[in-house]
Design an enzyme around this catalytic site. Sequence first.
Site, PDB file in Angstrom:
ATOM      1  N   LYS A  45     -24.006 -27.441  72.082  1.00  0.00           N
ATOM      2  CA  LYS A  45     -23.704 -27.198  70.667  1.00  0.00           C
ATOM      3  C   LYS A  45     -24.140 -28.366  69.774  1.00  0.00           C
ATOM      4  O   LYS A  45     -24.290 -28.207  68.561  1.00  0.00           O
ATOM      5  CB  LYS A  45     -22.213 -26.935  70.492  1.00  0.00           C
ATOM      6  CG  LYS A  45     -21.715 -25.680  71.178  1.00  0.00           C
ATOM      7  CD  LYS A  45     -22.221 -24.417  70.519  1.00  0.00           C
ATOM      8  CE  LYS A  45     -21.560 -23.190  71.108  1.00  0.00           C
ATOM      9  NZ  LYS A  45     -21.989 -21.939  70.444  1.00  0.00           N
ATOM     10  N   SER A 271     -18.024 -21.046  81.362  1.00  0.00           N
ATOM     11  CA  SER A 271     -19.211 -20.305  80.931  1.00  0.00           C
ATOM     12  C   SER A 271     -20.423 -20.684  81.780  1.00  0.00           C
ATOM     13  O   SER A 271     -21.294 -19.848  82.061  1.00  0.00           O
ATOM     14  CB  SER A 271     -19.500 -20.540  79.449  1.00  0.00           C
ATOM     15  OG  SER A 271     -19.603 -21.920  79.152  1.00  0.00           O
TER      16      SER A 271
END
Length: 311
Positions: A45, A271
């Site tokens: 991110k 994830s």
Amino acid sequence: MYSPAYSALSAIGNTPFVQLRNIVPPQCADIFLKLEYLNPTGSYKDRMAQAIIEEAEQRGTLRPGMTVVECTAGSTGTALAFVCAVKGYRFRVISSDAFAKEKLQSMRALGADIQLVPSEGGRITPDLIPRMIGVASELAQHPENYWTHQFENRDAIEGYRKMGREILQQCPAGVNVFLAAVGTAGMLSGVSLELKQVSPGTQVIALEPAESPLLTQGVKGNHSIDGVGVGFIPPLLSAETYDEVRAVPEAQARETARLLAAREGIFAGTSTGLNVAAALYLGCQLGPGYTVVTVACDSGMKYLAGGLFDY
């Protein structure tokens, strides 16, 4: 001799690209993993946060003295808090008690002001992210607030295209399949655009939790995998950037995350486990001679209090 970097933002990107060896079954395709948890805040991110802040600065929609606003499960918020700290912006984040405590603590440590939207029993329900978006939308009405709008902001895709270019450089023999879990879909879309530009035949597979099979079955559901399966089809997910969608059970994602740590020394979150579980399954279907690439999204350090690594 290396010269000093101008700021900590220079540490974003150029992450390692490694081949999995110890958990890959015989007669499986080659499985490669991009170690994005080695970005400054421990996730990919950081790429998105830098791109959307700097693009907004160049357009003049974000100016000195303004406050940046976003709703996030944590990794986006930590990345934005990091970029805002370096650049001197205030950051207001909307999050929830459904997400990893370590991520909330990281955002606070980096100077963010956090507002929590209560969850239902700590689960990521289909209505949670929309409720968080609603709060962020209200804050965005203030003229001195800039909402980064991660679910619709196409500047994020540009940030991830660089990641796609890095993969092409690190895997010169070519990529047969790239697969990744979908949250905002910015990473999947950005990497896909670069891979398919060089090799249109590269297959790109979007992944989601089997407990919330919105993309595969049109059904919303509850799960506990931060940052993915957000309860609606993300606007950044366009049909031309992926070829197929697959669902992975959360239990399998968690087991694979633990296996990665114990057998490969790759300490990453749920994830990532989802990504690698799907890569291994597909790799066994394809067999030797193929190259499958996926991503280690964020660090396992963000999940120590959440039970992922409790045995």
